[in-house]
Enzyme design. Structure first.
Site, mmCIF file in Angstrom:
data_model
loop_
_atom_site.group_PDB
_atom_site.id
_atom_site.type_symbol
_atom_site.label_atom_id
_atom_site.label_comp_id
_atom_site.label_asym_id
_atom_site.label_seq_id
_atom_site.Cartn_x
_atom_site.Cartn_y
_atom_site.Cartn_z
ATOM 1 N N GLY A 46 0.877 -1.419 -0.147
ATOM 2 C CA GLY A 46 -0.256 0.282 0.271
ATOM 3 C C GLY A 46 1.265 1.281 0.150
ATOM 4 O O GLY A 46 1.768 1.312 0.120
ATOM 5 N N GLN A 51 3.206 10.025 0.915
ATOM 6 C CA GLN A 51 4.470 9.019 1.276
ATOM 7 C C GLN A 51 5.671 9.385 0.621
ATOM 8 O O GLN A 51 7.077 9.406 0.437
ATOM 9 C CB GLN A 51 4.463 8.415 1.287
ATOM 10 C CG GLN A 51 4.067 7.330 2.332
ATOM 11 C CD GLN A 51 3.989 5.651 2.711
ATOM 12 O OE1 GLN A 51 2.206 5.418 2.235
ATOM 13 N NE2 GLN A 51 4.842 5.191 3.206
ATOM 14 N N CYS A 94 6.345 -0.713 7.369
ATOM 15 C CA CYS A 94 6.210 1.110 6.968
ATOM 16 C C CYS A 94 7.300 1.320 6.039
ATOM 17 O O CYS A 94 8.174 0.735 6.466
ATOM 18 C CB CYS A 94 5.714 2.499 7.370
ATOM 19 S SG CYS A 94 4.883 3.896 7.210
ATOM 20 N N LEU A 95 6.357 1.530 4.928
ATOM 21 C CA LEU A 95 7.577 2.055 2.880
ATOM 22 C C LEU A 95 8.347 3.460 4.017
ATOM 23 O O LEU A 95 9.391 4.308 3.613
ATOM 24 C CB LEU A 95 7.254 2.071 2.146
ATOM 25 C CG LEU A 95 6.660 0.297 1.471
ATOM 26 C CD1 LEU A 95 6.285 1.103 0.494
ATOM 27 C CD2 LEU A 95 8.020 -0.473 1.395
ATOM 28 N N HIS A 136 -4.365 1.432 7.964
ATOM 29 C CA HIS A 136 -2.224 2.189 8.252
ATOM 30 C C HIS A 136 -2.786 3.402 7.090
ATOM 31 O O HIS A 136 -2.533 4.414 7.440
ATOM 32 C CB HIS A 136 -1.792 0.672 7.845
ATOM 33 C CG HIS A 136 -0.628 1.797 7.473
ATOM 34 N ND1 HIS A 136 0.547 0.756 8.613
ATOM 35 C CD2 HIS A 136 0.092 2.287 6.596
ATOM 36 C CE1 HIS A 136 1.738 1.052 7.745
ATOM 37 N NE2 HIS A 136 1.458 1.904 6.686
ATOM 38 N N GLU A 137 -3.129 3.081 6.041
ATOM 39 C CA GLU A 137 -3.252 4.174 5.444
ATOM 40 C C GLU A 137 -4.328 5.515 5.200
ATOM 41 O O GLU A 137 -3.208 6.489 5.475
ATOM 42 C CB GLU A 137 -3.495 2.680 3.896
ATOM 43 C CG GLU A 137 -2.835 2.505 2.897
ATOM 44 C CD GLU A 137 -0.808 2.253 3.285
ATOM 45 O OE1 GLU A 137 -0.271 3.926 2.835
ATOM 46 O OE2 GLU A 137 -0.908 1.271 2.714
ATOM 47 N N HIS A 140 -2.437 7.804 7.489
ATOM 48 C CA HIS A 140 -0.865 8.176 6.487
ATOM 49 C C HIS A 140 -1.931 9.876 6.962
ATOM 50 O O HIS A 140 -0.990 10.760 6.515
ATOM 51 C CB HIS A 140 -0.692 8.133 5.805
ATOM 52 C CG HIS A 140 0.623 6.391 5.348
ATOM 53 N ND1 HIS A 140 1.621 7.478 5.837
ATOM 54 C CD2 HIS A 140 0.929 5.232 5.477
ATOM 55 C CE1 HIS A 140 2.538 6.354 6.221
ATOM 56 N NE2 HIS A 140 1.815 5.139 6.009
HETATM 57 O O1 GNR Z 1 3.958 -2.152 2.533
HETATM 58 C C1 GNR Z 1 3.687 -1.801 3.418
HETATM 59 N N1 GNR Z 1 2.650 -3.308 4.571
HETATM 60 C C2 GNR Z 1 2.382 -3.542 5.631
HETATM 61 C C3 GNR Z 1 2.194 -4.753 5.970
HETATM 62 C C4 GNR Z 1 0.882 -4.839 7.803
HETATM 63 C C5 GNR Z 1 0.131 -3.460 7.861
HETATM 64 C C6 GNR Z 1 0.675 -2.531 6.655
HETATM 65 C C7 GNR Z 1 1.036 -2.340 5.399
HETATM 66 S S1 GNR Z 1 1.388 -0.562 4.212
HETATM 67 C C8 GNR Z 1 3.248 -0.777 4.521
HETATM 68 C C9 GNR Z 1 3.080 -0.115 3.419
HETATM 69 C C10 GNR Z 1 2.621 1.126 4.219
HETATM 70 O O2 GNR Z 1 3.349 1.948 3.942
HETATM 71 N N2 GNR Z 1 1.737 1.886 3.249
HETATM 72 O O3 GNR Z 1 1.702 2.777 3.880
HETATM 73 NI NI NI Z 2 2.711 3.328 5.517
#
Ligand code: GNR
Ligand code: NI
Length: 186
Positions: A46, A51, A94-95, A136-137, A140
């Site tokens: 995601g 980001q 998270c990236l 999670h997104e 952000h």
């Molecule tokens: O790549 C991602 N893996 C992930 C694993 C568990 C819960 C959420 C994520 S999102 C993350 C990519 C990212 O940072 N998205 O904002």
């Molecule tokens: Ni993230």
């Protein structure tokens, strides 16, 4: 299409509240294409626009497994309509916080309204990884990171580690110490 640099902790842009898009037009679709390419390259499942430094409420996602055909998903201006009392725990990454993983507890099921890539308003019931990833997104978009769901001790340790690392990277000028200090450290 272009791969764009992903902002990392402690970049203050990650704390920005993203702005509503309103209408999904070609410029938004071009942004989505860059985001998708950036996400696949990383690789991640995601990505929120902030980001890559764009403070718009745009999310791309692909939860397909290795060997399955790609299944890109697009969520614009998402709104959480309902959340389950029941929570589920998932080990998140998270990236923007590379190589850091911790368990996070979130609603097990959510209902979300959003605009898709064709500007059509949709609603979905999400559970499992989709529910986790959407939350999670959407975090952000509000300037929240998954470390905000951890204990203060864990969060502050993570921030400290990445702030320290950023200072010693040549590219991360914004977080560098004063030059005389860097010279002493060689
Ligand atoms: O790549 C991602 N893996 C992930 C694993 C568990 C819960 C959420 C994520 S999102 C993350 C990519 C990212 O940072 N998205 O904002
Ligand atoms: Ni993230």
């Amino acid at each position: 299409m272009a791969i764009r640099p992903i902002l990392c902790l402690p970049d203050p842009q990650l704390r920005a509240v993203s702005e509503k898009v309103g209408v999904v037009d070609d410029s938004v679709r071009a942004l989505m294409d860059d985001m998708l390419q950036t996400m696949y390259d990383a690789p991640g499942i995601g990505l929120a626009a902030i980001q890559i430094g764009v403070a718009k409420r745009v999310i791309v996602m692909d939860l397909s497994k290795k060997g399955e055909p790609p299944a890109p998903r697009f969520f614009v201006d998402p709104e959480i309509l309902e959340t389950s009392e029941e929570e589920s725990v998932y080990e998140e990454g998270c990236l923007s916080i590379p190589e850091y993983y911790e368990d996070v507890s979130r609603s097990a099921r959510i209902r979300v309204r959003y605009l898709d890539r064709e500007n059509i308003m949709r609603e979905i019931d999400a559970d499992g990884l989709l529910a986790t990833c959407l939350q999670h997104e959407i975090d952000h978009l509000e300037g929240r990171l998954f470390i905000d769901h951890l204990s203060r001790l864990k969060r502050e340790r993570a921030i400290k580690k990445f702030t320290k690392a950023a200072r010693s990277e040549p590219g991360a000028k914004k977080f560098e110490r004063a030059p005389e200090i860097r010279e002493k450290r060689g």
